[in-house]
Design an enzyme around this catalytic site. Sequence first.
Site, mmCIF file in Angstrom:
data_model
loop_
_atom_site.group_PDB
_atom_site.id
_atom_site.type_symbol
_atom_site.label_atom_id
_atom_site.label_comp_id
_atom_site.label_asym_id
_atom_site.label_seq_id
_atom_site.Cartn_x
_atom_site.Cartn_y
_atom_site.Cartn_z
ATOM 1 N N GLU A 96 0.715 -1.172 0.243
ATOM 2 C CA GLU A 96 -0.012 0.020 -0.187
ATOM 3 C C GLU A 96 0.736 1.263 -0.013
ATOM 4 O OE1 GLU A 96 -2.663 -3.260 0.893
ATOM 5 O OE2 GLU A 96 -0.605 -2.512 1.688
ATOM 6 N N HIS A 165 -9.649 -5.677 10.558
ATOM 7 C CA HIS A 165 -10.109 -5.613 9.377
ATOM 8 C C HIS A 165 -11.703 -4.681 9.368
ATOM 9 C CE1 HIS A 165 -7.436 -8.623 8.662
ATOM 10 N NE2 HIS A 165 -7.284 -8.402 7.457
#
Length: 367
Positions: A96, A165
């Site tokens: 990322e 998450h």
Amino acid sequence: MLGIIRQKVNAGGSPFLAFGQRIRPAVSAWRGYSSAAKEMTVREALNSALDEEMSADPKVFLMGEEVGEYQGAYKISKGLLDKYGPERVLDTPITEAGFTGIGVGAAYHGLKPVIEFMTFNFSMQAIDHIINSAAKSNYMSAGQISVPIVFRGPNGAAAGVGAQHSHCYAAWYASCPGLKVLAPYSSEDARGLLKAAIRDPDPVVFLENELLYGETFPVSAEVLDSSFCLPIGKAKIEKEGKDVTITAFSKMVGYALKAAEILAKEGISAEVINLRSIRPLDRNTINASVRKTNRLVTVEEGFPQHGVGAEICASVVEESFGYLDAPVERIAGADVPMPYAANLERLAVPQVEDIVRAAKRACYRSV
């Protein structure tokens, strides 16, 4: 790739047109409908918005993990690789920080990247690029540098995916000047707000919800038109009412509407506001509603401390305190990392019954 981008942008053209790729006009599968309302899933709305904006502007490209060959982890980018090719739909490694930095650099050079995070929890790996590079550059350059980039992906709780998450980042990103933060609920929201985000000259954080992707909503012919776009910074009153105002965003809008149905059966008329835009926040619509209903309930999935609801409550106290007939009520996620066990997870996320109880308290009804 950045070397190619730099050469083509400096030459005054689009780097993607230089590869001999013919840009086909976006003919949405939904354009042929009559003026009567049709139905569309949130997934289809996001896909069609991306398709049409990529067709309309060759500077728009998509980058992220599994967005190309796999057609998106959630199939949001289905069909885009075949249509626009690997130079505009770029699969990346699991890095990322790397592909977000490349995206910000491309935006500096005049392109319009759409960066997909498989979940916004992974954006923490790239937060320096989002905050220090994308959000602050326009101000620090005295307006000389625009950063037209969209960071998008699922945000907040899904189902059984654990604390790492399930985090809601609405309040995190909305606290930062220089960013615009959007959170769609319906297919109309998803389509109109994503188009607005891609066209915007500033960095936009676009917070989707995994559990909404498969939800179907009615859409009008206006929404299906390729020119359709929603204004950033404007909330939508999903249901008018006179007894209590309920504000919500993303998945919680649906919960608020269900709560309003239950409250109506008990004689309480709730006004439900879909925030759509977290930053800028539509304070005018919120305060106008509270001045009519004299009561406020805020709903969000995120943590209660320093949350979106806290900001809304502060705004109402500052601007409409004299109109309040009851203390404001805040409904938020539990102040703990998200549990993995299903029974605990349900207790950690706001439920319809929580909203109903809060509205009854605000209306001085027995709970």
